[in-house]
Design a protein around this motif. Sequence first.
Motif, mmCIF file in Angstrom:
data_model
loop_
_atom_site.group_PDB
_atom_site.id
_atom_site.type_symbol
_atom_site.label_atom_id
_atom_site.label_comp_id
_atom_site.label_asym_id
_atom_site.label_seq_id
_atom_site.Cartn_x
_atom_site.Cartn_y
_atom_site.Cartn_z
ATOM 1 N N ASP A 224 28.581 16.475 -24.185
ATOM 2 C CA ASP A 224 28.288 16.026 -25.549
ATOM 3 C C ASP A 224 26.776 15.942 -25.716
ATOM 4 O O ASP A 224 26.119 15.121 -25.069
ATOM 5 C CB ASP A 224 28.935 14.658 -25.787
ATOM 6 C CG ASP A 224 28.681 14.123 -27.189
ATOM 7 O OD1 ASP A 224 28.292 14.919 -28.067
ATOM 8 O OD2 ASP A 224 28.872 12.916 -27.407
ATOM 9 N N VAL B 19 29.303 21.682 -33.359
ATOM 10 C CA VAL B 19 29.416 21.026 -34.651
ATOM 11 C C VAL B 19 30.481 21.660 -35.521
ATOM 12 O O VAL B 19 31.134 20.992 -36.315
ATOM 13 C CB VAL B 19 28.052 21.079 -35.382
ATOM 14 C CG1 VAL B 19 28.138 20.406 -36.731
ATOM 15 C CG2 VAL B 19 26.985 20.447 -34.528
ATOM 16 N N HIS C 58 25.083 14.924 -28.232
ATOM 17 C CA HIS C 58 24.627 13.722 -28.947
ATOM 18 C C HIS C 58 24.405 12.553 -27.987
ATOM 19 O O HIS C 58 23.408 11.833 -28.089
ATOM 20 C CB HIS C 58 25.640 13.337 -30.022
ATOM 21 C CG HIS C 58 25.201 12.204 -30.892
ATOM 22 N ND1 HIS C 58 24.440 12.398 -32.022
ATOM 23 C CD2 HIS C 58 25.409 10.869 -30.793
ATOM 24 C CE1 HIS C 58 24.192 11.230 -32.580
ATOM 25 N NE2 HIS C 58 24.775 10.284 -31.866
ATOM 26 N N THR D 230 29.343 15.376 -30.505
ATOM 27 C CA THR D 230 29.072 16.794 -30.726
ATOM 28 C C THR D 230 29.278 17.571 -29.431
ATOM 29 O O THR D 230 28.355 17.671 -28.613
ATOM 30 C CB THR D 230 27.633 17.008 -31.225
ATOM 31 O OG1 THR D 230 27.398 16.186 -32.353
ATOM 32 C CG2 THR D 230 27.421 18.473 -31.607
#
Length: 379
Positions: free
Chosen positions: A80, A9, A82, A65
């Motif tokens: 990732d 992040v 997310h 993310t």
Amino acid sequence: MKIKRLLGVISIILCCCSCNHSSKEQTGTPVLKVDLDAPVASLNALFRKTEVIPLETSDSCLVVTPADIQEYNNIYYLYDIHTSRVLAFDAQGKFLYPIGHKGQGPGEYVYISDFSINKQQKTIYLLDPIGIYYCYTLDGKFIQQNRLMSEEHGNYNWLYSFHDKLLTFSFPRDKESYCISIIRPEDGSFVGQLWNNHSTLLNHKIGVAFYSYQDKTYFTPALFDNEAYEITPNEVKVAYRWDFGKNNINLKGLGLTYEEDNYGTERTLLSKAIENQTIPYLLISQNQNDKYYNANLYYGYKIRQSIFYRKSDGKSFIIGKKENDIQLRPFIFTDEYIVCAIEAKDYEKYQSVLNEKEYQKLMSRTEDDNPCLVKFYFK
């Protein structure tokens, strides 16, 4: 959200500082002494060149993310958190292919918590936290699926290639549970288990668990543990220790007992101490190469501080002091360079450290585009 999954992040880059020579305890363990309050220094003290790699943006390769990035044969494999996908990009950032697909059919997965590339076998493994792992070729073709052969299921959060085996780290159910398991990748059987009889409380507060250097594998456990350990097939032994002087974290002052009966209460107490910064920082990941030891600290989920401790003379360079600083989190750490990922909100910070050509790569991006990778070449 697990601390590890916060790693992608934050944005990145650097400033520098401090010096202190390493020492050794009576056991011969290197002690890396660093003053976290030392002033910053120039980026140029560490790196000779900085390169921007914009990741291609399309509906088939959206990245939200990044939680991990690994490199092999000039291909970047990006996990990732997310979207729970691993995507492959070439050295210029062009999207190549996904590794596997989400779904419930043969070779598909519902959710993954980590991945690892086995360079010896030229395969890539994706881990489901319930104890299922999937094996693919490096270009994303499904090979096989296995379940870890253990009586304890769930909470498998890290996967790492260990010679011709796999390492997993799972959150313990109690103090007697083993956290690290050595796995035969072809069938999921356990050939060794390590790291038990340690605090259940602290082993539920783990940063990035493993890294490698010169064919050795290192384990970096609790977010408050300044010691790094080497893993062998038979033991986990101390390799080196960070000493931040007056800034070392003292958990005894929180009133923790580490007793199993107090686990729920003390886990809440520990979480609150992190949230209100009674515990000022978390040690979330470590690396090393021929020149440097590296530790990455997280202050209040806003400031990332990266420490480069030079092996030749014990001088340390601290990167990231304030919220508006360029902040660094290396996903890839080699003798030649490190690779980080940055978001659009941090692009303007790089104007002072990039040449015009590289900076324009950032300025041509929009907020809806995928993140950019930044590659820093060591001097």
